[in-house]
Enzyme design. Structure first.
Site, short mmCIF file in Angstrom:
data_model
loop_
_atom_site.label_atom_id
_atom_site.label_comp_id
_atom_site.label_asym_id
_atom_site.label_seq_id
_atom_site.Cartn_x
_atom_site.Cartn_y
_atom_site.Cartn_z
N THR A 173 37.91 27.79 32.18
CA THR A 173 36.28 28.32 32.48
C THR A 173 35.44 27.56 31.76
OG1 THR A 173 34.95 29.97 31.72
CG2 THR A 173 37.03 29.86 30.62
N ILE A 174 34.30 27.39 32.47
CA ILE A 174 33.38 26.46 31.88
C ILE A 174 32.61 27.43 30.60
CG2 ILE A 174 32.81 25.31 33.83
CD1 ILE A 174 30.05 26.85 34.05
N ASP A 175 32.93 28.38 30.48
CA ASP A 175 32.27 29.35 29.38
C ASP A 175 32.86 29.02 28.01
OD1 ASP A 175 30.77 30.30 31.72
OD2 ASP A 175 32.19 32.14 31.52
N GLU A 203 22.19 31.61 29.28
CA GLU A 203 21.94 32.64 30.22
C GLU A 203 22.03 34.07 29.78
OE1 GLU A 203 24.31 32.93 33.79
OE2 GLU A 203 26.34 32.37 32.66
N VAL A 258 51.38 21.77 37.04
CA VAL A 258 52.33 22.86 37.28
C VAL A 258 53.40 22.36 38.36
CG1 VAL A 258 52.73 25.22 38.26
CG2 VAL A 258 50.94 24.64 36.39
N ASP A 262 35.14 30.90 26.62
CA ASP A 262 35.13 32.11 25.86
C ASP A 262 36.46 32.75 25.72
OD1 ASP A 262 35.18 32.77 28.72
OD2 ASP A 262 33.82 34.18 28.64
N GLN A 297 26.52 23.02 36.70
CA GLN A 297 27.62 22.93 35.74
C GLN A 297 29.00 23.17 35.91
OE1 GLN A 297 25.20 25.04 32.09
NE2 GLN A 297 24.45 25.65 34.03
N ARG A 333 14.54 15.08 29.20
CA ARG A 333 13.94 14.58 28.22
C ARG A 333 12.97 13.44 28.48
NH1 ARG A 333 16.77 14.50 23.46
NH2 ARG A 333 18.69 14.39 24.60
N ARG A 336 36.32 36.52 43.01
CA ARG A 336 36.25 37.48 42.04
C ARG A 336 36.75 38.89 42.98
NH1 ARG A 336 34.06 35.21 37.63
NH2 ARG A 336 32.15 33.94 38.03
N GLY A 378 27.27 30.45 31.01
CA GLY A 378 28.06 30.84 29.73
C GLY A 378 28.38 32.28 29.75
N ARG A 379 27.95 32.89 30.96
CA ARG A 379 27.75 34.15 31.03
C ARG A 379 27.46 35.15 29.81
NH1 ARG A 379 32.58 37.55 34.30
NH2 ARG A 379 33.78 35.66 34.02
N GLY A 410 39.89 32.71 33.54
CA GLY A 410 39.40 33.05 32.41
C GLY A 410 39.92 34.43 31.86
N ASP A 411 39.17 34.89 30.55
CA ASP A 411 39.84 36.18 30.15
C ASP A 411 39.85 37.36 31.17
OD1 ASP A 411 37.05 36.03 30.25
OD2 ASP A 411 36.89 37.31 28.57
N GLY A 412 38.92 37.58 32.09
CA GLY A 412 39.02 38.52 33.10
C GLY A 412 40.25 38.55 33.87
N GLY A 465 35.70 32.34 37.99
CA GLY A 465 34.72 31.27 38.52
C GLY A 465 35.59 29.78 38.28
P1 ADP Z 1 37.26 35.16 34.63
O1 ADP Z 1 38.74 35.02 34.86
O2 ADP Z 1 36.85 33.62 35.03
O3 ADP Z 1 37.04 35.82 33.28
P2 ADP Z 1 36.24 37.32 36.01
O4 ADP Z 1 35.90 38.17 34.42
O5 ADP Z 1 35.59 37.41 37.19
O6 ADP Z 1 36.50 35.98 35.57
O7 ADP Z 1 37.90 38.02 36.46
C1 ADP Z 1 38.52 37.53 37.47
C2 ADP Z 1 39.37 38.52 38.24
O8 ADP Z 1 40.15 39.15 37.29
C3 ADP Z 1 38.32 39.73 38.43
O9 ADP Z 1 37.45 39.45 39.85
C4 ADP Z 1 39.45 40.66 38.82
O10 ADP Z 1 39.87 40.71 40.04
C5 ADP Z 1 40.06 40.39 37.48
N1 ADP Z 1 39.83 41.23 36.57
C6 ADP Z 1 39.06 41.08 35.63
N2 ADP Z 1 38.87 42.07 34.59
C7 ADP Z 1 39.88 42.90 34.93
C8 ADP Z 1 40.57 44.11 34.36
N3 ADP Z 1 40.03 44.68 33.25
N4 ADP Z 1 41.64 44.48 34.91
C9 ADP Z 1 42.30 44.20 36.17
N5 ADP Z 1 41.80 42.96 36.85
C10 ADP Z 1 40.53 42.38 36.35
O1 F6P Z 2 32.32 32.17 34.38
C1 F6P Z 2 31.73 31.14 34.70
C2 F6P Z 2 30.50 31.51 35.39
O2 F6P Z 2 29.92 30.30 35.98
C3 F6P Z 2 29.53 31.87 34.24
O3 F6P Z 2 29.07 31.01 33.43
C4 F6P Z 2 28.44 32.74 35.17
O4 F6P Z 2 27.58 33.53 34.40
C5 F6P Z 2 29.34 33.27 36.22
O5 F6P Z 2 30.39 32.26 36.19
C6 F6P Z 2 28.73 33.15 37.53
O6 F6P Z 2 29.31 33.78 38.45
P1 F6P Z 2 29.47 33.54 39.98
O7 F6P Z 2 29.91 32.63 40.49
O8 F6P Z 2 30.17 34.91 40.42
O9 F6P Z 2 28.00 33.76 40.25
#
Ligand code: ADP
Ligand code: F6P
Length: 319
Positions: free
Chosen positions: A125-127, A222, A22, A129, A251, A154, A71, A170-171, A101-103, A10
């Site tokens: 990430t806005i989350d 959410e 960078v 997390d 957001q 309000r 994604r 916030g996922r 983010g962590d993904g 995201g």
């Molecule tokens: P964020 O980085 O914001 O947490 P995502 O969870 O969607 O967002 O992860 C971003 C991208 O990272 C995913 O679309 C995917 O390509 C990759 N990714 C996420 N989790 C994994 C994983 N367990 N192994 C490999 N790639 C991943």
């Molecule tokens: O990780 C950021 C975020 O905005 C979460 O808060 C939300 O649940 C998700 O991304 C929405 O994802 P997408 O843009 O794939 O609909």
């Protein structure tokens, strides 16, 4: 040495400020910098563009990401990672900075293992997390956007003496909801990490009313599930008129706040330093006011804990 920079997952306001930092840190060190467009989808398909000092001018104030993001389900497979590793090799990329983010970090760890190319993670990430860092790029901007929107809600809530349930992003986590709830003075904050009973929520609202408070804002993450059930339950079990607003994608947009830009600038510079000084994949983070370097694989495995004391404090103030 040639380094790549990619934004993934995201988008978050401040990603552009990080890309700028960078590039502006790396080029004077005689590093070549390339941008990988559209996150891991662009990596797999070799969407690579050169970045120079001027290409990152006038972007520090822009939301979104000039490199685009995505994604990418294919990157979750060994074949996807292999393709990414081959593109890094064929383009002679010696180090990669992943802003996401962590993904994105989980993917980055796998990519680094397969390619042998060191990766540095920049939490964005806005989350908010991501483990081992108190703050992430974009979080402060999203909090301020939500606070601004709720301050407007309000006005109408007070005028009509209604209860409002406001859903924030916030996922599956409640960091955004907690910060927003605390800073708007919400009557109730609902987050996935803390169990709640809707009967108790109604009792709270009634107690507020007895103390002269005719309106309340409920900030719901959410991640708690179907927020409409909360609205329905309160409507059926209290005398209040209840309305619902889902803040949604506003957001994620907008010009980054000064704090998001500052964090992005520091993280971007430290990410380059880290790439030059460490062979192992790492993450740059912030703890208190100190910039920290963490092992990326450890971070990707860890779950960040919600500050339960802060939650209690926010609830104690809502009397
Ligand atoms: P964020 O980085 O914001 O947490 P995502 O969870 O969607 O967002 O992860 C971003 C991208 O990272 C995913 O679309 C995917 O390509 C990759 N990714 C996420 N989790 C994994 C994983 N367990 N192994 C490999 N790639 C991943
Ligand atoms: O990780 C950021 C975020 O905005 C979460 O808060 C939300 O649940 C998700 O991304 C929405 O994802 P997408 O843009 O794939 O609909």
């Amino acid at each position: 040495m040639k380094i790549g920079v990619v934004t993934s997952g995201g988008d978050a306001p401040g990603m552009n400020a990080a890309i700028r930092a960078v590039v502006r840190c790396a080029i004077p060190k005689e590093l070549e910098v390339v941008g990988i467009e559209r996150g891991y989808s662009g990596l797999i398909t070799g969407q690579i563009v050169p970045l120079d000092l001027r290409s990152v001018g006038r972007i520090i104030h822009l939301g979104g990401t000039i490199l685009k993001t995505s994604r990418c389900p294919e990157f979750r497979t060994p074949e996807g990672i292999q393709k990414g590793a081959e593109v890094l090799k064929s383009n002679n990329i010696d180090g990669l900075i992943v802003i996401g983010g962590d993904g994105s970090f989980k993917g980055a760890v796998e990519l680094s293992k397969v390619s042998g190319v060191p990766v540095v993670g920049v939490p964005a990430t806005i989350d908010n997390d991501v483990a081992e860092t108190d703050d992430t790029i974009g979080f402060d901007t999203a909090v301020n956007t939500a606070v601004d929107a709720i301050d407007k809600i309000r006005d109408t809530a007070l005028s009509h003496e209604r209860v409002f349930v406001v859903e924030v992003m916030g996922r599956d986590r409640g960091f955004l909801a907690l910060e927003v709830g605390l800073t708007v003075g919400a009557g109730v904050i609902l987050v996935p990490e803390i169990e709640f009973d809707l009967g108790e929520v109604c009792k709270r609202l009634m107690a507020y009313q007895e103390r002269g408070k005719a309106t309340s804002i409920i900030v719901a993450a959410e991640g708690i599930g179907d927020t409409s059930t909360v609205v329905k339950y309160i409507g059926e079990n209290t005398p209040f008129e209840v309305r619902f607003t889902k803040l949604g994608y506003i957001q994620r947009g907008g010009s980054p706040t000064a704090r998001s830009r500052r964090l992005a600038s520091l993280f971007g510079v430290h990410a380059v330093e880290l790439l030059l000084s460490r062979a192992k994949s790492s993450m740059v983070g912030i703890q208190g006011t100190t910039i920290v370097y963490k092992d990326l694989e450890e971070v990707a495995k860890k779950r960040k804990e919600l500050d339960k004391e802060l939650y209690e404090l926010a609830m104690d103030l809502a009397i």
